[in-house]
Design a protein around this motif. Structure first.
Motif, mmCIF file in Angstrom:
data_model
loop_
_atom_site.group_PDB
_atom_site.id
_atom_site.type_symbol
_atom_site.label_atom_id
_atom_site.label_comp_id
_atom_site.label_asym_id
_atom_site.label_seq_id
_atom_site.Cartn_x
_atom_site.Cartn_y
_atom_site.Cartn_z
ATOM 1 N N ALA A 1 4.589 16.903 10.914
ATOM 2 C CA ALA A 1 5.534 18.062 10.499
ATOM 3 C C ALA A 1 5.218 18.176 8.921
ATOM 4 C CB ALA A 1 7.322 18.055 10.252
ATOM 5 N N SER A 2 5.222 16.796 8.786
ATOM 6 C CA SER A 2 4.714 16.584 6.906
ATOM 7 C C SER A 2 2.656 16.971 6.654
ATOM 8 C CB SER A 2 4.532 14.531 6.773
ATOM 9 O OG SER A 2 3.855 14.258 7.350
ATOM 10 N N VAL A 16 -5.824 0.108 4.613
ATOM 11 C CA VAL A 16 -6.481 0.849 5.871
ATOM 12 C C VAL A 16 -7.934 0.943 3.875
ATOM 13 C CG1 VAL A 16 -7.769 2.292 6.771
ATOM 14 C CG2 VAL A 16 -5.872 1.173 7.917
ATOM 15 N N PRO A 74 0.586 -0.984 -0.312
ATOM 16 C CA PRO A 74 0.425 -0.215 0.003
ATOM 17 C C PRO A 74 0.266 1.173 -0.275
ATOM 18 C CG PRO A 74 -0.384 -0.950 1.942
ATOM 19 C CD PRO A 74 0.908 -1.806 1.117
ATOM 20 N N GLN A 92 2.645 -1.262 9.000
ATOM 21 C CA GLN A 92 4.071 -0.622 7.843
ATOM 22 C C GLN A 92 3.174 -1.442 6.337
ATOM 23 O OE1 GLN A 92 5.579 2.087 6.822
ATOM 24 N NE2 GLN A 92 5.483 2.284 9.700
ATOM 25 N N ALA A 110 0.066 5.190 0.405
ATOM 26 C CA ALA A 110 -0.894 6.768 1.124
ATOM 27 C C ALA A 110 0.446 7.740 0.116
ATOM 28 C CB ALA A 110 -1.371 6.614 1.603
ATOM 29 N N GLY A 111 0.677 8.486 1.242
ATOM 30 C CA GLY A 111 1.012 10.219 0.349
ATOM 31 C C GLY A 111 2.717 10.453 0.123
ATOM 32 N N ALA A 112 3.248 8.836 0.113
ATOM 33 C CA ALA A 112 4.842 8.424 -0.040
ATOM 34 C C ALA A 112 5.681 9.378 0.215
ATOM 35 C CB ALA A 112 4.738 8.068 -1.349
ATOM 36 N N THR A 113 5.358 10.283 2.100
ATOM 37 C CA THR A 113 6.016 10.735 2.886
ATOM 38 C C THR A 113 6.689 9.856 3.589
ATOM 39 O OG1 THR A 113 4.357 11.588 4.427
ATOM 40 C CG2 THR A 113 4.542 12.771 1.947
ATOM 41 N N GLY A 114 6.682 9.074 4.024
ATOM 42 C CA GLY A 114 7.491 8.223 4.774
ATOM 43 C C GLY A 114 8.453 8.425 4.891
ATOM 44 N N LEU A 163 -0.750 11.738 4.265
ATOM 45 C CA LEU A 163 -2.885 11.468 4.383
ATOM 46 C C LEU A 163 -2.507 10.248 5.226
ATOM 47 C CD1 LEU A 163 -1.890 10.052 0.367
ATOM 48 C CD2 LEU A 163 -2.521 12.665 1.176
ATOM 49 N N THR A 187 1.740 3.789 9.273
ATOM 50 C CA THR A 187 3.288 4.077 10.810
ATOM 51 C C THR A 187 2.556 4.117 12.349
ATOM 52 O OG1 THR A 187 2.780 6.281 10.048
ATOM 53 C CG2 THR A 187 4.314 5.475 8.826
ATOM 54 N N GLY A 199 8.666 1.546 4.353
ATOM 55 C CA GLY A 199 7.667 1.009 4.236
ATOM 56 C C GLY A 199 6.973 0.663 3.394
ATOM 57 N N TRP A 235 3.212 10.251 15.125
ATOM 58 C CA TRP A 235 2.988 11.248 15.891
ATOM 59 C C TRP A 235 3.204 12.643 15.440
ATOM 60 C CZ3 TRP A 235 6.385 15.512 16.204
ATOM 61 C CH2 TRP A 235 6.833 16.176 17.605
ATOM 62 N N GLY A 268 -1.955 6.661 5.494
ATOM 63 C CA GLY A 268 0.200 6.175 5.710
ATOM 64 C C GLY A 268 -0.706 6.596 6.679
ATOM 65 N N ARG A 269 -1.428 7.539 8.040
ATOM 66 C CA ARG A 269 -0.515 7.479 9.612
ATOM 67 C C ARG A 269 -1.055 6.790 9.647
ATOM 68 N NH1 ARG A 269 2.462 10.872 10.645
ATOM 69 N NH2 ARG A 269 1.010 11.782 12.807
HETATM 70 C C1 LIG Z 1 9.090 16.437 6.062
HETATM 71 C C2 LIG Z 1 8.128 15.686 6.540
HETATM 72 C C3 LIG Z 1 7.878 15.677 7.721
HETATM 73 C C4 LIG Z 1 7.101 13.949 8.351
HETATM 74 N N1 LIG Z 1 7.487 14.450 10.149
HETATM 75 C C5 LIG Z 1 6.946 13.857 10.642
HETATM 76 C C6 LIG Z 1 6.400 13.868 11.806
HETATM 77 O O1 LIG Z 1 6.348 15.369 12.449
HETATM 78 N N2 LIG Z 1 5.802 13.033 12.140
HETATM 79 C C7 LIG Z 1 5.310 11.735 12.054
HETATM 80 O O2 LIG Z 1 5.021 10.866 12.210
HETATM 81 N N3 LIG Z 1 5.473 11.145 10.875
HETATM 82 C C8 LIG Z 1 6.865 12.267 10.722
HETATM 83 N N4 LIG Z 1 6.385 12.164 8.694
HETATM 84 C C9 LIG Z 1 7.083 10.619 7.916
HETATM 85 C C10 LIG Z 1 5.204 10.347 7.047
HETATM 86 O O3 LIG Z 1 5.044 11.485 6.683
HETATM 87 C C11 LIG Z 1 5.058 9.440 8.516
HETATM 88 O O4 LIG Z 1 5.160 8.405 8.620
HETATM 89 C C12 LIG Z 1 2.727 9.687 7.422
HETATM 90 O O5 LIG Z 1 2.597 9.166 8.027
HETATM 91 C C13 LIG Z 1 3.590 8.924 6.886
HETATM 92 O O6 LIG Z 1 1.676 8.960 5.989
HETATM 93 P P1 LIG Z 1 2.418 8.753 4.205
HETATM 94 O O7 LIG Z 1 0.312 9.233 3.374
HETATM 95 O O8 LIG Z 1 3.424 9.634 3.301
HETATM 96 O O9 LIG Z 1 2.164 7.357 3.435
HETATM 97 P P2 LIG Z 1 3.421 6.364 3.071
HETATM 98 O O10 LIG Z 1 4.618 7.292 2.913
HETATM 99 O O11 LIG Z 1 3.173 6.186 1.588
HETATM 100 O O12 LIG Z 1 3.563 4.875 3.747
HETATM 101 C C14 LIG Z 1 3.617 4.991 5.305
HETATM 102 C C15 LIG Z 1 3.389 3.221 5.567
HETATM 103 O O13 LIG Z 1 2.200 3.199 5.933
HETATM 104 C C16 LIG Z 1 1.475 2.188 4.702
HETATM 105 N N5 LIG Z 1 0.509 2.209 4.256
HETATM 106 C C17 LIG Z 1 -0.050 3.462 3.551
HETATM 107 N N6 LIG Z 1 -1.210 4.180 3.026
HETATM 108 C C18 LIG Z 1 -1.920 1.977 3.895
HETATM 109 C C19 LIG Z 1 -3.233 1.974 4.082
HETATM 110 N N7 LIG Z 1 -4.127 2.481 3.295
HETATM 111 N N8 LIG Z 1 -3.032 0.816 4.320
HETATM 112 C C20 LIG Z 1 -2.286 -0.240 5.828
HETATM 113 N N9 LIG Z 1 -0.759 0.950 5.060
HETATM 114 C C21 LIG Z 1 -1.029 1.502 4.627
HETATM 115 C C22 LIG Z 1 2.845 1.427 3.358
HETATM 116 O O14 LIG Z 1 2.673 0.992 3.130
HETATM 117 C C23 LIG Z 1 3.854 2.154 4.621
HETATM 118 O O15 LIG Z 1 4.134 1.406 5.248
HETATM 119 C C24 LIG Z 1 6.848 13.363 7.760
HETATM 120 C C25 LIG Z 1 7.293 13.262 6.451
HETATM 121 C C26 LIG Z 1 8.357 14.235 6.449
HETATM 122 C C27 LIG Z 1 8.392 14.063 4.119
#
Ligand SMILES: Cc1cc2nc3c(=O)[nH]c(=O)nc-3n(C[C@H](O)[C@H](O)[C@H](O)COP(=O)(O)OP(=O)(O)OC[C@H]3O[C@@H](n4cnc5c(N)ncnc54)[C@H](O)[C@@H]3O)c2cc1C
Ligand code: SF4
Lengths: 437, 517, 97
Positions: free
Chosen positions: B145-146, B221, B80, B215, B82-86, B151, B158, B90, B161, B154-155
């Motif tokens: 901070a993202s 979800v 999966p 992850q 989502a935002g790909a900001t991990g 999204l 992961t 993951g 926090w 991804g919240r």
């Molecule tokens: C500038 C910056 C600042 C950041 N600051 C923080 C911070 O303050 N706190 C924090 O917690 N994180 C922070 N992060 C990290 C990141 O934003 C978080 O980990 C966020 O939760 C990832 O969300 P995403 O939508 O980008 O998920 P993704 O990177 O796309 O995925 C994250 C994980 O979740 C899984 N996943 C995605 N979608 C689903 C779904 N629908 N069901 C099940 N699993 C799924 C993926 O397989 C992957 O393992 C930051 C990142 C950046 C780039």
């Protein structure tokens, strides 16, 4: 991995190599960030939700090309998905937080233009753009649909206004305003007259060349520019007034790169000028306008140039008007979808972006959306007309003309409406190149 | 276990198209390559090794269930995205397969102002959601901070926090229940007990927590019901400076133990961080020499609560040696923390001081207050070692953020930011990086901490230590994984969970570093 | 001047702030250009620098507004002079661009 056989550069290999060389650092500037703060402000992404269309991908593709993973033919179509509104590059922390410090900012718009140019130069053309540009070259003006476009008719909008030709100050009338929404051009001209601003028209105005440059047809773009600048020089122009934000961009960003230091024209955008005229008391608003409106920040003014105050200043000066504002930062993620040829190649995406924009406006309980970009007004009007409670889309200069008590109605009244009645155009979508004929 | 690659003409793609429609399936190279990495450190020189075979863009839970069932039949991995900001990898496929990109599932499905919930698709972003919620005087206060780019899916993936979690809680506290497609295709809802909008229940096992932060290894979800809180009347942000880290550290302790309920977060900046900020941050360039460490504090709530609490907070900071940095710096810097990012040009070569574009590694261990000074020293020493040895790294200093929801005193999200000059990555310096990453994680464990407070520990360098951190719990993890995902199709390779199926399964990374796969 | 003129787009002469930082526009710090040999600077016209700086402040103000109805500062707390809690707090308001 068999599915990922190395890319085989064909005749475009050399061009592509040069391109990668030029864009490599910029690409890593984004690739090494990859955080996608640009995604949710992007009007196209908001509609397609397809990561191929993100600025992140637009940069990463350069790195992939550097690795020989794929080539321009594989990605050219993805780069159509951009209105060059500038939201992404402004919102990017590498611009917003450190661009000024390092004198190095994210330049996604420039990258998209360059990638489109690489595509054209490599023979990978988009069918609708190709025909659009061919028609523009043929007619010297953009083939805005539904109306006949010919060089001889480029001043038809000014019929009966007795405008001068030449002089120090020139009013440059965008193709869409000159041929389609002529009420914008007439309103602007008459407002300038009412405020005592002396100006003339060009002897022979051609398309500014901006759209060609946005779609990757750089040589054509340059030809238009050469012609226009030669015309300006010949008539002794020193100051060019633009009524369309796209022209303002072309004259302040493209032309300087073509002509260098010799390019010594002052380029003045109409909203800045009119706000100043109002401030100085040279233009007074005598006619109250009892309407409730909101303002659409044209992307090229707001996001790309930081011009958001003057239109608001003008709106607040109009008596009777109830102005429900949405701040310009929120509007970084708004767009009409009209820019950079998207409406020509992907009209359905433009329509959806516009639909969302007029819905946002309607939710405020207004009866009109005021824009200051003539290109935005056609798709916005189309979608505004479809709402359950139809929403007028008005150009700011149309409103100003009415408030100043001048008649800005267009000569092609059917399409250009009354100054304030606005345009409720039909399905004037640009998508069908057949209609060019 | 790895299935053969999917060719572009594979009938498998037709099967996918029949589930998702033609516009829901993309197998072209740009689509796949652009869904390979996330901003966590990435061996860009080996990009091709990680590219998935196909990307799907679903709109419904049923479509996802169909994809998952199909993948089970063919034994094809599913990851999966989502935002790909991990900041953990993951969402990076380790064994190619299908990327399930949930961005199109970004609808707000229900706003319930009576029971104070909002129900959304996993592809929605929090900032965008809050723009809508504002009209109703409420918000969903998950604030990484993202914040503008991650999204909801991804919240949850992961267990994130939030910057203001001290006041409002973190993702797991703010997500009330959610719907998830299990690895075998069943669609279930998990929460505290069974009620969709129930925050506390004692029925059954606490399944919400099981499916929080996995992850993508236990399912996808497809919908989440989230908490609504009243939009704050007042924000208060105050930054204080100190002549040394030790002084700031002690003051941090005093502030976090103050018991002020509106305190949303406290952030301690170390001396490396201050030197780094002086490079290019307009708030810190003009600061006097004696500004060596900083403590940032923020409060949210009603004016009636925040104002007296703010007074108390300021007094505590002063009494513990802090000097106020002024409203402009405090407010300006705080506002920039909702989308804080280390931009690449912070990067400097130690040898020449030249600016080079560096990617950001953000370590995020959870460490108790008592161990912060030691961890800081040891981490900087590790950073120092690789900077000298490889010449492509840079130490961007450390932050210490209060970690627990509503209990900000005991443990901290400890972040060391390390710049990596990706343009120069090769197998040798990447291996050096992974070793350093491993050492950083080991320090966290040595001091009784956790490898990760929010990003997840699947990164190369971390993953090898996750079992050690989990102890006997890792056996339980493997048992759960085996039962829920009998064919190991959900994000295989992550957390070394392949060993759940074969105790001798090789590390997913081992082949790559030496060049084969 | 209301409009754009190319000849006015050159930034003012730089003043040195410290070894690594210069200033061209008031309150706008810039990296010492000598540090940008490997990653070259762009030719950024004056209007664009000013746009970025203004946008940054607009963005930060927007973020405050996004999170709460109002922002409370120590200076406001302090201005309530009779408050014994606040004696002796130094608000060293730093001039940062
Ligand atoms: C500038 C910056 C600042 C950041 N600051 C923080 C911070 O303050 N706190 C924090 O917690 N994180 C922070 N992060 C990290 C990141 O934003 C978080 O980990 C966020 O939760 C990832 O969300 P995403 O939508 O980008 O998920 P993704 O990177 O796309 O995925 C994250 C994980 O979740 C899984 N996943 C995605 N979608 C689903 C779904 N629908 N069901 C099940 N699993 C799924 C993926 O397989 C992957 O393992 C930051 C990142 C950046 C780039
Ligand atoms: S364009 Fe900017 S905001 Fe978007 S991913 Fe790249 S660096 Fe980040």
């Amino acid at each position: 991995m068999t599915a990922d056989a190395p890319y085989d550069p064909t005749s475009d290999g050399e061009l592509q190599q040069e391109f990668v060389e030029q864009w490599r650092n910029a690409a890593y500037g984004c690739f090494s960030s990859g955080h996608k703060f640009c995604r949710e402000v992007c009007p196209v992404m908001q509609v397609t939700r397809n990561e191929n269309h993100t600025p992140t991908a637009f940069h990463a593709n350069v790195v992939a090309m550097e690795q020989g993973a794929y080539g321009i033919a594989d990605v050219a179509e993805d780069y159509v998905h951009c209105t060059q509104c500038g939201a992404c590059e402004l919102r990017c922390p590498n611009t917003l937080f450190t661009g000024d410090f390092y004198r190095n900012r994210t330049q996604t718009v420039k990258l998209v233009k360059a990638m489109r140019a690489l595509a054209v130069d490599s023979g990978v053309e988009q069918p609708h753009w190709k025909r659009w540009i061919e028609a523009t070259v043929d007619r010297r003006n953009e083939p805005v649909l539904e109306v006949p476009v010919e060089q001889e008719r480029v001043r038809d909008w000014a019929e009966g206004l007795d405008l001068a030709t030449g002089g120090e100050t020139v009013l440059f009338v965008d193709c869409e305003a000159a041929f389609f929404r002529t009420s914008v051009a007439r309103s602007t001209a008459q407002v300038l007259n009412a405020a005592g601003v002396e100006f003339g028209l060009m002897r022979e105005q051609w398309c500014c060349g901006g759209p060609a440059s946005e779609m990757g047809y750089t040589a054509h773009a340059r030809n238009f520019a050469e012609h226009n600048v030669a015309d300006w020089r010949a008539i002794g122009a020193r100051r060019i007034i633009t009524l369309d934000p796209h022209d303002y961009i072309t004259f302040t960003e493209d032309y300087p790169t073509y002509f260098g230091a010799a390019y010594d024209f002052e380029i003045l955008h109409i909203t800045e000028l009119v706000a100043d005229l109002v401030r100085d008391g040279k233009l007074t608003f005598t006619q109250p306008i009892e309407r409730v409106v909101t303002y659409h920040d044209p992307c090229r003014l707001n996001k790309r140039k930081g011009i958001h105050e003057s239109p608001r200043e003008i709106l607040r000066a109009i008596p009777g008007l109830t102005f429900k504002d949405v701040d310009h930062v929120t509007q970084w993620s708004y767009c009409s979808g009209a820019g950079a040829g998207l409406a020509i190649e992907k009209p359905e995406i433009t329509a959806e972006i516009s639909r969302r924009r007029v819905t946002q406006a309607a939710d405020l309980g207004v009866d009109a959306l005021v824009s200051a970009c003539v290109w935005s007004e056609r798709p916005l009007s189309e979608q505004g007309a479809k709402l359950e409670q139809p929403l007028d889309v008005i150009d700011l200069m149309e409103l100003v003309a009415q408030a100043a008590g001048v008649d800005g109605r267009g000569v092609t009244a059917v399409r250009s409406g009354g100054a304030v009645a606005g345009v409720r155009g039909g399905e004037a979508s640009r998508g069908a190149p057949e209609a060019l004929a | 276990m790895t299935a053969p690659p999917i060719a572009q003409s594979d009938p498998f793609l037709d099967e996918l198209r029949s589930i998702l429609g033609p516009d829901g399936v993309r197998a072209d190279k740009p689509a796949r390559w652009n869904r390979t990495r996330v901003p966590a450190p990435f061996p860009v020189h080996r990009w091709a090794d990680y590219a998935p075979d196909v990307v799907v863009l679903p709109r419904t839970a049923q479509e996802i269930a169909g994809v998952v069932r199909l993948a089970n039949r063919h034994g094809i991995p599913v990851v999966p995205r989502a935002g790909a900001t991990g900041l953990n990898d993951g969402a990076v496929p380790l064994r190619r397969g299908i990327i399930v990109d949930v961005k199109r599932m970004n609808q707000i499905r229900e706003i319930d102002l009576v029971d104070r919930t909002v129900t959304v698709g996993p592809g929605i972003n929090m900032l965008k959601l809050n723009e809508e919620l504002r009209k109703h005087g409420v918000m969903f206060p998950d604030d990484p901070a993202s914040y503008p780019c991650s999204l909801v899916g991804g919240r949850i993936g992961t267990s994130g926090w939030s910057l203001i979690g001290g006041r409002y809680g973190h993702t797991r506290d703010l997500v009330i229940s959610f719907e998830i497609v299990l690895p075998t295709g069943e669609i279930i809802r998990v929460g505290d007990g069974g009620g969709r909008k129930i925050r506390k229940s004692s029925t059954g096992y606490q399944l919400k927590h099981l499916f929080m932060g996995h992850q993508g290894t236990l399912g996808i979800v497809t919908e989440a019901t989230l908490e609504l809180v009243p939009r704050p009347e007042v924000e208060f942000a105050a930054f204080f400076h100190y002549p040394s880290f030790q002084a700031a550290y002690e003051s941090t302790g005093a502030l976090t133990k103050s018991g002020l309920a509106t305190l949303a977060g406290v952030v301690l900046f170390d001396e490396w961080k201050l030197r780094y900020l002086r490079r290019d941050d307009e708030a810190y360039i003009p600061q006097a020499e004696n500004v060596r460490a900083v403590v940032a504090t923020a409060m949210y709530g009603t004016r009636d609560e925040v104002k007296p609490a703010a007074r108390r907070l300021v007094r505590t900071a002063r009494e513990s040696g802090g000097t106020y940095l002024g409203d402009e710096v405090s407010q300006g810097d705080w506002a920039a923390r909702h989308d804080r990012y280390a931009t690449p040009l912070h990067g400097r070569l130690r040898t020449t001081g030249q600016v080079v574009p560096m990617s950001w590694h953000c370590e995020d261990a959870a460490i108790n207050y008592s161990a912060l000074p030691q961890v800081m020293e040891e981490w900087h020493a590790i950073a120092d070692r690789i900077i000298d040895r490889y010449g492509i790294f840079d130490d961007w200093g450390m932050f210490f953020y209060t970690n627990a929801a509503h209990k900000p005193w005991g443990d901290y999200l400890v972040e060391i930011d390390i710049g990596i000059w990706e343009q120069k990555l090769d197998d040798v310096n990447w291996a050096g990086w992974v070793e350093a990453k491993h050492d950083i994680a080991a320090v966290a464990l040595k001091y009784g901490g956790s490898i990760t407070a929010c990003h997840g520990a699947t990164r190369e360098g971390d993953a090898e230590l996750a079992a050690e951190e989990m102890g006997g719990g890792f056996e339980v993890m493997k048992a759960i994984k085996r039962v829920l995902d009998p064919n190991n199709i959900m994000n295989p390779g992550k957390y070394e969970l392949d060993t759940a199926y074969d105790p001798n399964a090789p590390s997913p990374f081992s082949g790559r570093r030496t060049g084969g796969n | 001047m209301l409009g754009f003129l190319l000849s006015r787009q050159r930034p003012p002469e730089a003043r040195r702030i410290n070894d690594d930082v210069i200033m061209r526009f008031d309150h706008v710090y810039e990296v010492a250009p000598g540090k940008m040999d490997l990653f070259p600077q762009q030719d950024i016209p004056a209007w664009d620098t000013l746009r970025i700086v203004a946008s940054r402040w607009d963005h930060l103000a927007w973020m405050h507004d996004h999170w709460a109805d109002s922002v409370l500062g120590v200076e406001e707390l302090e201005s309530e002079a009779d408050d014994p809690d606040l004696d002796g707090i130094q608000a060293s308001g730093v001039p940062s661009g």
